[in-house]
Design a protein around this motif. Sequence first.
Motif, mmCIF file in Angstrom:
data_model
loop_
_atom_site.group_PDB
_atom_site.id
_atom_site.type_symbol
_atom_site.label_atom_id
_atom_site.label_comp_id
_atom_site.label_asym_id
_atom_site.label_seq_id
_atom_site.Cartn_x
_atom_site.Cartn_y
_atom_site.Cartn_z
ATOM 1 N N ALA A 71 0.827 -1.211 0.000
ATOM 2 C CA ALA A 71 0.000 0.000 0.000
ATOM 3 C C ALA A 71 0.861 1.260 0.000
ATOM 4 O O ALA A 71 0.517 2.265 -0.644
ATOM 5 C CB ALA A 71 -0.928 -0.006 1.215
ATOM 6 N N MET A 72 1.999 1.223 0.694
ATOM 7 C CA MET A 72 2.876 2.394 0.736
ATOM 8 C C MET A 72 3.579 2.623 -0.607
ATOM 9 O O MET A 72 3.868 3.768 -0.983
ATOM 10 C CB MET A 72 3.910 2.237 1.852
ATOM 11 N N ILE A 73 3.866 1.557 -1.318
ATOM 12 C CA ILE A 73 4.447 1.711 -2.658
ATOM 13 C C ILE A 73 3.443 2.400 -3.585
ATOM 14 O O ILE A 73 3.798 3.314 -4.351
ATOM 15 C CB ILE A 73 4.859 0.338 -3.220
ATOM 16 N N VAL A 74 2.193 1.998 -3.508
ATOM 17 C CA VAL A 74 1.137 2.649 -4.301
ATOM 18 C C VAL A 74 1.000 4.113 -3.901
ATOM 19 O O VAL A 74 0.863 5.004 -4.750
ATOM 20 C CB VAL A 74 -0.203 1.906 -4.111
ATOM 21 N N THR A 75 1.057 4.385 -2.600
ATOM 22 C CA THR A 75 0.963 5.758 -2.104
ATOM 23 C C THR A 75 2.084 6.617 -2.663
ATOM 24 O O THR A 75 1.873 7.790 -3.012
ATOM 25 C CB THR A 75 1.004 5.767 -0.557
ATOM 26 N N TRP A 76 3.285 6.052 -2.761
ATOM 27 C CA TRP A 76 4.425 6.808 -3.303
ATOM 28 C C TRP A 76 4.107 7.327 -4.707
ATOM 29 O O TRP A 76 4.350 8.504 -5.020
ATOM 30 C CB TRP A 76 5.661 5.908 -3.342
ATOM 31 N N PHE A 77 3.557 6.471 -5.556
ATOM 32 C CA PHE A 77 3.240 6.881 -6.929
ATOM 33 C C PHE A 77 2.112 7.914 -6.969
ATOM 34 O O PHE A 77 2.121 8.817 -7.810
ATOM 35 C CB PHE A 77 2.883 5.654 -7.775
ATOM 36 N N ILE A 78 1.151 7.805 -6.062
ATOM 37 C CA ILE A 78 0.069 8.791 -6.019
ATOM 38 C C ILE A 78 0.607 10.157 -5.631
ATOM 39 O O ILE A 78 0.268 11.178 -6.238
ATOM 40 C CB ILE A 78 -1.030 8.339 -5.031
ATOM 41 N N VAL A 79 1.467 10.193 -4.607
ATOM 42 C CA VAL A 79 2.065 11.458 -4.178
ATOM 43 C C VAL A 79 2.898 12.060 -5.305
ATOM 44 O O VAL A 79 2.821 13.266 -5.585
ATOM 45 C CB VAL A 79 2.925 11.245 -2.912
ATOM 46 N N TYR A 80 3.701 11.234 -5.954
ATOM 47 C CA TYR A 80 4.555 11.708 -7.047
ATOM 48 C C TYR A 80 3.728 12.339 -8.176
ATOM 49 O O TYR A 80 4.118 13.360 -8.751
ATOM 50 C CB TYR A 80 5.375 10.548 -7.592
ATOM 51 N N ARG A 81 2.569 11.740 -8.439
ATOM 52 C CA ARG A 81 1.747 12.196 -9.573
ATOM 53 C C ARG A 81 0.880 13.404 -9.233
ATOM 54 O O ARG A 81 0.725 14.309 -10.065
ATOM 55 C CB ARG A 81 0.864 11.034 -10.041
ATOM 56 N N PHE A 82 0.339 13.475 -8.026
ATOM 57 C CA PHE A 82 -0.732 14.434 -7.787
ATOM 58 C C PHE A 82 -0.432 15.536 -6.768
ATOM 59 O O PHE A 82 -1.092 16.570 -6.793
ATOM 60 C CB PHE A 82 -2.004 13.695 -7.326
ATOM 61 N N LEU A 83 0.518 15.337 -5.862
ATOM 62 C CA LEU A 83 0.732 16.360 -4.840
ATOM 63 C C LEU A 83 1.529 17.530 -5.408
ATOM 64 O O LEU A 83 2.590 17.322 -5.994
ATOM 65 C CB LEU A 83 1.489 15.759 -3.645
ATOM 66 N N PRO A 84 1.039 18.760 -5.225
ATOM 67 C CA PRO A 84 1.775 19.919 -5.767
ATOM 68 C C PRO A 84 2.988 20.251 -4.906
ATOM 69 O O PRO A 84 3.084 19.845 -3.746
ATOM 70 C CB PRO A 84 0.733 21.046 -5.681
#
Length: 399
Positions: free
Chosen positions: A175-188
């Motif tokens: 789940a944390m690996i998936v979270t890493w990609f979400i943060v990389y893509r969407f967090l400004p």
Amino acid sequence: MQIETSHPTITRPLLLLMPVLSGLVVANNYYNQPLLALIAEDFNVQEAAVSKVSVLTQLGYACGLLFIIPLGDKVLRKRLILIDLIFVVLALIMMAFATQIWMLFIASFFIGVTSVIPQLFVPIAAELSTPEKKAANIGIVMSGLLLGILLSRFVGGIIGEYFGWRAMFEIAAIAMIVTWFIVYRFLPNLQPNFIGSYGSLMKSVWQLAKTEPRLQLASFRGAMGFGAMSALFTTLVFHLEGPPFFAGASVVGSFGLFGAVGALSAAFVGRFQKRFSINQLIQAALVILLVSWLFTYFGRYTYIGLIMGVILIDLGLQSSHIMNQADYFSIPTNATSRLNTVYMVSYFIGGSLGTYFAALAWEAAGWEGVCFVGFSFGVLALMAHLLFAKRVVHKQIIR
């Protein structure tokens, strides 16, 4: 050196993303609570000994808050979060494959140290919100964080009972690996607001802790309140596995669902600011927290008594927690990450103390001793509020 920065207002997609990510990350700290009995059996150790897993996780979280979260004012927060997530994954993998009890202790501590990312999201929400929406937006982010805390116990209990306690930490790492990609893509990217050395940054944290009475009172209330809840959830698994319940990890974990009722209700507490002051709302929340222990004690041998206690303690704690944060984020400074550091370090030190004293009380006096510890923490929080809240507001007005 403090610098002024301009930030965009918070967008609806970002406001909805942050609670989801907060819940996923903070859950790492609490998967262990319904699994303690399974871990004790696997390693053939006493319940009090394996309770150190929860204590070390909370102490690790306090260390992460103290030494990592202030960096949110000094470096790019997105970069800080991405680096931190890598270490979260490594700590979870170590937990999942630990073969000795000391390895569990080390892994638990570093899971706590690295799972502090939600405490970067809360200042972001406060910083980007207008004053009239600050409490409400903090409540939205906090609702995700709180649901992560509570539902993690439910998920941990289910996974642990049917697939083993190690499987839970393997799933968490994925789940944390998936979270890493979400943060990389969407967090400004948000620009830092502090220029200077790490040493001067930490000195400014200490300066805030020494000079802001509003922050000091909020920190004490938060510490005592979280200590009360930690006393309950750390030992609940031991109480429920005995007579008359003889319940397994899945039943213990399901109490997180009942706590979620209180947490979700608390997310809307900011809406009552139009009719009541922050101090009035905090006082009401702390009274609810105390009342919860009456259900937990007098209904200790019934599911309904314990369920009511869990719902009320989460409602009281989380309502006071949200209003504590709205209170100290109103201090006129843009050092939001550092304000949050002082409060949250105190908060989790309180949680560690609650866990520690509850474990001792369980060994010495069983559930009645645990209830005494939790109620005492709640009394200290309410007494401090009644004695000092008006005085703190008066000092703030004078300043």
